[in-house]
Design a protein around this motif. Structure first.
Motif, PDB file in Angstrom:
ATOM      1  N   TYR A 128      -5.919  13.721  -6.145  1.00 44.31           N
ATOM      2  CA  TYR A 128      -4.765  13.641  -5.249  1.00 44.31           C
ATOM      3  C   TYR A 128      -4.713  14.827  -4.289  1.00 44.31           C
ATOM      4  O   TYR A 128      -4.138  14.744  -3.184  1.00 44.31           O
ATOM      5  CB  TYR A 128      -3.458  13.536  -6.047  1.00 44.31           C
ATOM      6  N   ARG A 129      -5.306  15.934  -4.690  1.00 48.46           N
ATOM      7  CA  ARG A 129      -5.293  17.126  -3.833  1.00 48.46           C
ATOM      8  C   ARG A 129      -6.097  16.932  -2.544  1.00 48.46           C
ATOM      9  O   ARG A 129      -5.947  17.708  -1.591  1.00 48.46           O
ATOM     10  CB  ARG A 129      -5.845  18.330  -4.601  1.00 48.46           C
ATOM     11  N   TYR A 130      -6.956  15.913  -2.503  1.00 46.76           N
ATOM     12  CA  TYR A 130      -7.778  15.661  -1.320  1.00 46.76           C
ATOM     13  C   TYR A 130      -7.102  14.719  -0.331  1.00 46.76           C
ATOM     14  O   TYR A 130      -7.637  14.465   0.751  1.00 46.76           O
ATOM     15  CB  TYR A 130      -9.146  15.108  -1.738  1.00 46.76           C
ATOM     16  N   ALA A 131      -5.933  14.202  -0.678  1.00 43.70           N
ATOM     17  CA  ALA A 131      -5.205  13.332   0.242  1.00 43.70           C
ATOM     18  C   ALA A 131      -4.666  14.150   1.419  1.00 43.70           C
ATOM     19  O   ALA A 131      -4.306  15.318   1.284  1.00 43.70           O
ATOM     20  CB  ALA A 131      -4.060  12.645  -0.490  1.00 43.70           C
ATOM     21  N   LYS A 132      -4.605  13.501   2.571  1.00 47.86           N
ATOM     22  CA  LYS A 132      -4.085  14.163   3.768  1.00 47.86           C
ATOM     23  C   LYS A 132      -2.627  14.576   3.562  1.00 47.86           C
ATOM     24  O   LYS A 132      -1.906  13.974   2.770  1.00 47.86           O
ATOM     25  CB  LYS A 132      -4.190  13.203   4.965  1.00 47.86           C
ATOM     26  N   ASN A 133      -2.206  15.593   4.303  1.00 52.35           N
ATOM     27  CA  ASN A 133      -0.848  16.102   4.153  1.00 52.35           C
ATOM     28  C   ASN A 133       0.201  15.025   4.390  1.00 52.35           C
ATOM     29  O   ASN A 133       1.258  15.027   3.761  1.00 52.35           O
ATOM     30  CB  ASN A 133      -0.611  17.272   5.116  1.00 52.35           C
ATOM     31  N   GLU A 134      -0.097  14.110   5.307  1.00 54.06           N
ATOM     32  CA  GLU A 134       0.871  13.069   5.649  1.00 54.06           C
ATOM     33  C   GLU A 134       0.687  11.795   4.828  1.00 54.06           C
ATOM     34  O   GLU A 134       1.383  10.801   5.039  1.00 54.06           O
ATOM     35  CB  GLU A 134       0.757  12.720   7.142  1.00 54.06           C
ATOM     36  N   CYS A 135      -0.227  11.833   3.868  1.00 58.83           N
ATOM     37  CA  CYS A 135      -0.536  10.645   3.060  1.00 58.83           C
ATOM     38  C   CYS A 135       0.446  10.517   1.896  1.00 58.83           C
ATOM     39  O   CYS A 135       0.491  11.387   1.027  1.00 58.83           O
ATOM     40  CB  CYS A 135      -1.964  10.734   2.534  1.00 58.83           C
ATOM     41  N   PRO A 136       1.232   9.437   1.829  1.00 60.81           N
ATOM     42  CA  PRO A 136       2.102   9.242   0.668  1.00 60.81           C
ATOM     43  C   PRO A 136       1.281   8.910  -0.578  1.00 60.81           C
ATOM     44  O   PRO A 136       0.263   8.216  -0.493  1.00 60.81           O
ATOM     45  CB  PRO A 136       2.984   8.063   1.076  1.00 60.81           C
TER      46      PRO A 136
END
Length: 233
Positions: free
Chosen positions: A189-197
């Protein structure tokens, strides 16, 4: 078309009748997980490991994808979906998912033994035996013992970088049926984009404190219904 990355764990298949080694029930009641799911266990007693996975394939043949598997597959009607699964079953594929990354291998496949702590194998050496059996003495074309195409405890996870790339590119990250206790998958989950819910479907508390997270505390099947409601599907 928006991209959805889906990470699934044992909870998504439990409702199909496949038990996990953390919960009582099924094959795991008769086996020590470290004896049948670790590289040390394989090196000590490969016959026992083969016996376990023969039993697992037999059990797998008798179960079917559940509503959660089918709901995840149906997301492909509206999104570009890639499933990253920690499960070694084939229930996502049987439900209709077309892009599945198996982090921990696939129980219906085998490959030649390549040496202790050695993952230097070619994908061409991996082949599907379906729900068949393998015993000690069954050899690959290169003359080596066949082993389950499984990432045992104590081995590296060769597809983790591919999974990281999938999560990094996602517009929505959905996590289903995992308490995020097993690394390296737990850190994806840490690799998800900042704006990714990020949506997590699991009835248990999860060790994630992130403002992007919506935790749906339900089983996989009920949780997928709630997730679709949140998406407006």
């Amino acid at each position: 078309m928006k991209k959805i990355a889906v990470l699934t764990g044992a909870g998504v298949s439990a409702e199909s009748g496949l038990g996990t080694y953390r919960d009582s029930g099924g094959l795991w009641d008769s086996y020590d997980p470290m004896e049948v799911a670790s590289i040390d266990g394989w090196n000590r007693n490969p016959a026992l490991v083969l016996e376990f996975y023969n039993g697992f394939r037999k059990q797998l043949r008798s179960v079917s994808p559940n509503a959660a598997h089918r709901a995840i597959a149906a997301l492909e009607d509206r999104f570009e979906v890639t499933v990253i699964t920690q499960n070694v079953d084939n229930l996502h594929e049987r439900a209709g998912s077309t892009r599945v990354v198996h982090l921990h291998g696939e129980a219906t496949k085998v490959r030649p033994e390549s040496g202790e702590y050695d993952l230097t194998y070619s994908e061409k050496e991996v082949f599907d035996i379906g729900y068949g059996e393998v015993v000690l003495g069954d050899l690959a074309p290169n003359g080596k013992q066949l082993r389950p195409h499984i990432v045992f405890f104590g081995e590296a996870v060769p597809k983790i970088e591919k999974a990281m790339d999938v999560v990094s590119a996602a517009d929505i990250f959905l996590i289903v049926g995992t308490s995020l206790a097993v690394y390296p998958a737990a850190g994806l989950y840490r690799y998800a984009k900042n704006e990714c819910p990020i949506y997590i479907i699991d009835p248990k508390e999860v060790p994630v404190r992130d403002k992007r997270v919506t935790h749906i505390r339900e089983t996989a099947t009920v949780g997928m219904e709630r997730f679709l409601e949140l998406l407006g599907e």
